[in-house]
Design an enzyme around this catalytic site. Structure first.
Site, mmCIF file in Angstrom:
data_model
loop_
_atom_site.group_PDB
_atom_site.id
_atom_site.type_symbol
_atom_site.label_atom_id
_atom_site.label_comp_id
_atom_site.label_asym_id
_atom_site.label_seq_id
_atom_site.Cartn_x
_atom_site.Cartn_y
_atom_site.Cartn_z
ATOM 1 C CG ASN A 155 -2.253 0.660 0.867
ATOM 2 O OD1 ASN A 155 -2.393 2.121 0.184
ATOM 3 N ND2 ASN A 155 -3.533 0.391 0.227
ATOM 4 N NE ARG A 156 -2.954 5.188 -3.167
ATOM 5 C CZ ARG A 156 -3.088 3.682 -3.572
ATOM 6 N NH1 ARG A 156 -3.417 3.182 -2.236
ATOM 7 N NH2 ARG A 156 -4.083 3.267 -4.777
ATOM 8 C CG HIS B 286 0.953 -2.134 -3.878
ATOM 9 N ND1 HIS B 286 0.400 -2.634 -3.055
ATOM 10 C CD2 HIS B 286 0.151 -1.951 -5.105
ATOM 11 C CE1 HIS B 286 -0.643 -2.361 -3.167
ATOM 12 N NE2 HIS B 286 -0.946 -2.499 -3.837
ATOM 13 C CG HIS C 294 -3.124 -7.093 -4.527
ATOM 14 N ND1 HIS C 294 -3.978 -7.079 -5.620
ATOM 15 C CD2 HIS C 294 -2.528 -5.558 -3.597
ATOM 16 C CE1 HIS C 294 -3.921 -5.549 -5.774
ATOM 17 N NE2 HIS C 294 -3.616 -4.618 -5.061
ATOM 18 C CE1 TYR D 246 -5.575 -7.473 -7.787
ATOM 19 C CE2 TYR D 246 -8.042 -6.745 -7.828
ATOM 20 C CZ TYR D 246 -6.411 -6.967 -8.198
ATOM 21 O OH TYR D 246 -6.091 -5.406 -8.583
ATOM 22 C CG ASP E 263 -8.856 1.379 -2.679
ATOM 23 O OD1 ASP E 263 -7.756 0.164 -2.049
ATOM 24 O OD2 ASP E 263 -8.507 1.619 -4.207
ATOM 25 C CD GLN F 131 -6.212 -0.943 1.475
ATOM 26 O OE1 GLN F 131 -5.959 -0.833 2.127
ATOM 27 N NE2 GLN F 131 -6.445 -0.077 0.797
ATOM 28 C CD GLU G 255 -4.197 -5.337 -0.734
ATOM 29 O OE1 GLU G 255 -3.472 -4.707 -1.313
ATOM 30 O OE2 GLU G 255 -5.359 -5.451 -1.461
HETATM 31 C C1 BGC Z 1 -4.572 -0.940 -3.688
HETATM 32 C C2 BGC Z 1 -5.674 -0.262 -4.351
HETATM 33 C C3 BGC Z 1 -4.448 -0.180 -5.533
HETATM 34 C C4 BGC Z 1 -4.156 -2.194 -5.762
HETATM 35 C C5 BGC Z 1 -3.797 -2.269 -7.525
HETATM 36 C C6 BGC Z 1 -4.598 -1.925 -3.665
HETATM 37 O O1 BGC Z 1 -4.194 -2.816 -2.792
HETATM 38 O O2 BGC Z 1 -5.426 -0.271 -2.342
HETATM 39 O O3 BGC Z 1 -5.956 1.975 -4.766
HETATM 40 O O4 BGC Z 1 -5.051 0.010 -6.926
HETATM 41 O O5 BGC Z 1 -3.785 -2.345 -4.740
HETATM 42 O O6 BGC Z 1 -4.389 -2.794 -8.167
#
Ligand code: BGC
Length: 369
Positions: free
Chosen positions: A102-103, A128, A197, A199, A267, A304, A332
């Site tokens: 994350n950020r 990331h 990560h 999906y 998100d 997340q 996540e």
């Molecule tokens: C983030 C999203 C991001 C995605 C990547 C997530 O973990 O929170 O904002 O777009 O990852 O595809």
């Protein structure tokens, strides 16, 4: 006589558990990166689940589980071949993300008064781990009992982060549970936040808007317009972020709510009940048509929940299907986003001499109609 029988039963049970813990593991080639590095895929197969994990990004490539009628089917998004993953820099399908999942705001943080700069790759922020995070590296791997251990050594200064970080990620399959164990150590104080990560789409297609999600969390971390936590931890009570009772994703995702508008859906990071380091439930997801249930547990303090808002149908998956908006969801397990800039959040600092352990499980079951 009875005690002999009991003892036999105990021995048999122990044997069954031991057998169940040892899913079959096989290894096969999965292509080559442009610089000529070979990528392998490990298949973990138990009586209930088949999981494929590749060495590029230590990624989950596929998970197959049974629906309520016993029919096995794919429950993750991804590509049929390595090329798809190499060409996709932004979705992080199945990957272990790091060094910082994350950020990080503006791509800067301080450790002991020294400022570090890491690559900016998302609306002026670092996401990331930067432009070449752990998801874009071929990990070293070897088979272990019922699974595979992946290792990565990220050098001092890699993507601007201080300290040589050694990360081990062990995937192991135990009957219907895929377990991920992370361990991290460094030779210089650094920050680290590893997560997975993947999906999920438990219906095997379509959107996840009909999936029913439960998040045992009383608080979440709202974000600014560039998805950086504001630092507040408001209650979820009375908001579309209250998933304490199972609710479909679609029920409130289009509500008139500033936080949902900023992120184009869910998100956000939810603050899990229980202590950092303690095993706790992070999420439960139920898909009513297939009957599939995914339960997530973790030692991490947050999760997340991302509802695949940035998927846009331009990328095509394993069976040629377009990955449409809300076509998958990520859970996540993690430390909160931008923790290095929020001293009040659980710390992501890792010091020399320490080893940080973290564990997450994805357990698959079904629920009757
Ligand atoms: C983030 C999203 C991001 C995605 C990547 C997530 O973990 O929170 O904002 O777009 O990852 O595809």
């Amino acid at each position: 006589m009875r005690s002999v029988l009991n003892r036999t039963r105990v021995i048999l049970l122990t044997m069954t558990t031991a057998l169940a813990a040892h899913a079959a593991v096989t290894k096969a080639p999965f292509g080559t990166t442009p610089d000529g590095t070979a990528v392998d895929v490990y298949t973990l197969k138990s009586d209930a689940v088949e999981a494929k994990i590749m060495t590029y990004g230590a990624r989950v490539v596929s998970i197959k589980t049974a629906d309520r009628d016993g029919k096995m089917g794919e429950v993750t998004l991804g590509y049929s071949a390595l090329d798809g993953y190499l060409a996709d820099a932004t979705t992080y399908f199945g990957a272990v993300v790091g060094r910082y999942g994350n950020r990080i705001a503006l791509g800067t943080f301080k450790i002991d008064g020294h400022e570090y700069r890491v690559p900016i790759n998302n609306s002026g922020q670092s996401l990331h781990g930067g432009t070449k995070g752990f998801d874009k590296i071929v990990w070293q791997a070897h088979a272990i009992a019922g699974g595979v251990e992946m290792t990565l050594v990220s050098k001092d200064g890699d993507m601007g982060y201080p300290g040589t970080l050694t990360a081990h990620v062990r995937y192991s399959l135990h009957h219907n549970a895929l377990r991920i164990d992370y361990s991290m150590s460094t030779d210089k104080t650094t920050v680290v936040n590893l997560t997975n990560h993947t999906y999920f789409n438990l219906a095997g297609g379509g959107t996840v808007l009909g999936h029913e999600v439960t998040l045992p969390a009383d608080h979440y971390t709202p974000v600014s317009k560039v998805l950086i936590p504001t630092g507040e931890l408001p209650s979820v009570e009375g908001t579309p972020f209250d998933f304490r009772k199972g609710t479909t994703i679609g029920a409130r995702i289009h509500d008139n709510n500033e936080q949902l508008e900023i992120a184009g859906g869910y998100d956000h990071n939810w603050v899990l009940r229980g202590h950092n380091g303690e095993v706790k439930t992070a999420a439960r997801v139920y898909e009513p048509n297939s009957g599939r249930v995914l339960t997530v547990t973790t030692t991490e303090p947050g999760v997340q929940f991302y509802s695949g808002n940035f998927l846009d149908g331009t990328k095509f998956g394993k069976a040629g299907e377009g990955h449409e908006k809300n076509g998958g969801l990520c859970l996540e397990t993690q430390h909160y986003p931008d923790s290095p800039n929020h001293p009040s959040f659980p710390t992501t600092l890792l010091k020399p001499g320490e080893t940080r352990h973290s564990m997450t499980t994805f357990t698959f079951s079904t629920h009757a109609k």
